[in-house]
Design an enzyme around this catalytic site. Structure first.
Site, PDB file in Angstrom:
ATOM      1  N   ASP A   1       0.729  -1.067  -0.145  1.00 25.07           N
ATOM      2  CA  ASP A   1      -0.031  -0.091   0.004  1.00 25.07           C
ATOM      3  C   ASP A   1       0.867   1.097  -0.094  1.00 25.07           C
ATOM      4  OD1 ASP A   1      -3.345   0.549   1.327  1.00 25.07           O
ATOM      5  OD2 ASP A   1      -1.870   2.097   0.808  1.00 25.07           O
TER       6      ASP A   1
ATOM      7  N   TYR B   1     -14.250   6.742 -13.436  1.00 23.73           N
ATOM      8  CA  TYR B   1     -13.970   5.616 -12.300  1.00 23.73           C
ATOM      9  C   TYR B   1     -14.575   4.212 -12.842  1.00 23.73           C
ATOM     10  CZ  TYR B   1     -14.910   2.563  -8.319  1.00 23.73           C
ATOM     11  OH  TYR B   1     -14.991   1.532  -7.368  1.00 23.73           O
TER      12      TYR B   1
ATOM     13  N   ARG C   1     -27.276  14.325  -6.722  1.00 23.77           N
ATOM     14  CA  ARG C   1     -25.911  14.484  -7.054  1.00 23.77           C
ATOM     15  C   ARG C   1     -25.671  13.716  -8.493  1.00 23.77           C
ATOM     16  NH1 ARG C   1     -22.176  10.785  -3.360  1.00 23.77           N
ATOM     17  NH2 ARG C   1     -23.252   8.974  -4.270  1.00 23.77           N
TER      18      ARG C   1
HETATM   19  N1  UDP Z   1     -26.106  10.203  -0.415  1.00 30.47           N
HETATM   20  C1  UDP Z   1     -26.808  11.086   0.313  1.00 30.47           C
HETATM   21  N2  UDP Z   1     -25.991  11.994   1.234  1.00 30.47           N
HETATM   22  C2  UDP Z   1     -24.527  11.888   1.024  1.00 30.47           C
HETATM   23  C3  UDP Z   1     -23.984  10.735   0.669  1.00 30.47           C
HETATM   24  C4  UDP Z   1     -24.439   9.966  -0.158  1.00 30.47           C
HETATM   25  O1  UDP Z   1     -28.099  11.271  -0.122  1.00 30.47           O
HETATM   26  O2  UDP Z   1     -23.994  12.667   2.033  1.00 30.47           O
HETATM   27  C5  UDP Z   1     -26.903   9.285  -1.217  1.00 30.47           C
HETATM   28  C6  UDP Z   1     -26.141   9.082  -2.630  1.00 30.47           C
HETATM   29  O3  UDP Z   1     -27.077  10.119  -3.456  1.00 30.47           O
HETATM   30  C7  UDP Z   1     -26.633   7.476  -3.125  1.00 30.47           C
HETATM   31  C8  UDP Z   1     -26.794   6.874  -1.635  1.00 30.47           C
HETATM   32  O4  UDP Z   1     -26.696   7.929  -0.637  1.00 30.47           O
HETATM   33  O5  UDP Z   1     -28.014   7.415  -3.649  1.00 30.47           O
HETATM   34  C9  UDP Z   1     -25.393   5.994  -1.531  1.00 30.47           C
HETATM   35  O6  UDP Z   1     -24.163   6.816  -1.979  1.00 30.47           O
HETATM   36  P1  UDP Z   1     -22.598   6.306  -1.525  1.00 30.47           P
HETATM   37  O7  UDP Z   1     -22.011   7.603  -2.008  1.00 30.47           O
HETATM   38  O8  UDP Z   1     -22.609   5.906  -0.265  1.00 30.47           O
HETATM   39  O9  UDP Z   1     -22.359   5.211  -2.781  1.00 30.47           O
HETATM   40  P2  UDP Z   1     -22.698   4.977  -4.202  1.00 30.47           P
HETATM   41  O10 UDP Z   1     -24.026   4.600  -4.581  1.00 30.47           O
HETATM   42  O11 UDP Z   1     -22.773   6.487  -4.747  1.00 30.47           O
HETATM   43  O12 UDP Z   1     -21.612   3.987  -4.448  1.00 30.47           O
END
Ligand code: UDP
Length: 328
Positions: free
Chosen positions: A42, A148, A286
């Site tokens: 790592d 990603y 988002r």
């Molecule tokens: N999410 C949210 N608030 C936050 C972080 C995440 O509402 O501060 C929501 C995000 O939009 C998604 C879900 O939680 O619908 C899971 O997001 P995360 O980033 O944990 O994982 P991802 O699904 O993006 O891999």
């Protein structure tokens, strides 16, 4: 060049890249407990030295340094080291093409050169992008919506051709939303973007509130739905994949529980587990978030004999909470 020679020793000599990171450290710990001899590599760019299990030899270095390590002779590699922030990948794609793809190609080359027979790779559901239907099977179209996911998919393709041409026994595991912890091993990102650790930071008093990214999604409560999988169940799948990998084949498995929970349900569960009111506030959607992501993991169930044993969201959150309180 050495031809890969596969045996199924009870005690394998394994290289874990990203062994100081969240999933890498949990897997390293479980592999050590299963009796394997584990070396963790790592560069500590996002990992933590103290997350490496004491029984592992630790090498501070990048994936590009793996060749020198593999020259010592290894039975397999578990490749976790990667950049994994979607937003960063949109803004700085070069970090992902160089840090994920080029580094992984060098790792594959090192494995080929030194005849390392097995590889288990951390792939992701982000390779599928916005799904046409849920639950998502491995047959779903790969249409990543960010660099990603695109870089992880590119590595999957490279692994496939190396497996076929050079006899490597390879497995890509496509994770859905990994959460939870394993005792002292857990999620400790400097830049935290994941829902459960962020919600728990509110309960710890490190944040005032959790922002809910959209309450107008086409879901029953209007918030996004995800498939949360316990990191220990995920680690168990890695052990199975490692042992059952077939020389010359590249197998691919989705890993999720097959059940979706909304952001609102996650926040409510965190309130129940922590006893904290956890204020939440609606925020804009988002960019790049699909409404619903749920895994069909039937292939892993049938072929690996894998069954998640910690599918209950309350168990996942309780383990994450215990860890969050431990690290503060
Ligand atoms: N999410 C949210 N608030 C936050 C972080 C995440 O509402 O501060 C929501 C995000 O939009 C998604 C879900 O939680 O619908 C899971 O997001 P995360 O980033 O944990 O994982 P991802 O699904 O993006 O891999």
């Amino acid at each position: 060049m050495t031809q890969p020679k596969i045996t199924q020793p009870d005690r394998m000599r394994l290289l874990v890249t990203g062994g100081a990171g969240y999933i890498g450290s949990v897997c390293a710990a479980r592999l050590v407990e299963a009796g394997h001899d584990v070396v963790a590599l790592d560069d500590l760019s996002t990992g933590h030295r103290d997350a490496v299990p004491a029984a592992c030899r630790f090498i501070e270095g990048t994936v590009e340094d793996a060749g020198a390590v593999l020259a010592e002779g290894f039975d397999g590699v578990l490749h976790f080291a990667a950049r994994s922030l979607v937003a960063e990948s949109m803004a700085q794609p070069q970090r992902y093409w160089l840090g994920n793809v080029v580094a992984s190609l060098r790792l594959l080359e090192a494995m080929r050169e030194h005849g390392t027979p097995r590889l288990v790779f951390s792939s992701t559901a982000a390779t599928y992008g916005e799904p046409a239907s849920v639950p998502i099977t491995e047959e779903a179209a790969n249409q990543p919506t960010n660099p990603y996911g695109a870089t992880k998919l590119a590595i999957d393709h490279a692994i496939g051709s190396y497996a076929t041409a050079h006899g490597i026994a390879a497995v890509s595991l496509r994770y859905f939303n990994v959460a939870g912890a394993y005792g002292r091993y857990g999620e400790r990102h400097t830049v935290e973007t994941h829902l459960i650790p962020l919600v728990l930071q509110v309960a710890l008093g490190r944040r005032n509130k959790i922002m809910v990214f959209g309450e107008d999604w086409p879901t029953p409560d209007g918030t996004c739905i995800r498939d949360y999988i316990h990191v220990v169940d995920l680690a168990d799948a890695h052990e199975r994949a490692l042992v059952q990998a077939v020389p010359g084949e590249h197998r691919l498995y989705n890993l999720g529980n097959g059940t979706g929970f909304s952001v609102q349900q996650v926040i409510d569960t965190c309130r129940q587990i922590t006893g904290h009111p956890i204020p939440a506030q609606c925020a804009p959607r988002r960019p790049g978030d699909p409404a619903v992501l749920i895994a069909a993991s039937d292939r892993a169930h049938c072929e690996l004999g894998w069954k998640p044993e910690r599918a209950d969201l309350a168990v996942i959150v309780a383990d994450a909470w215990e860890f969050a309180r431990r690290v503060g």
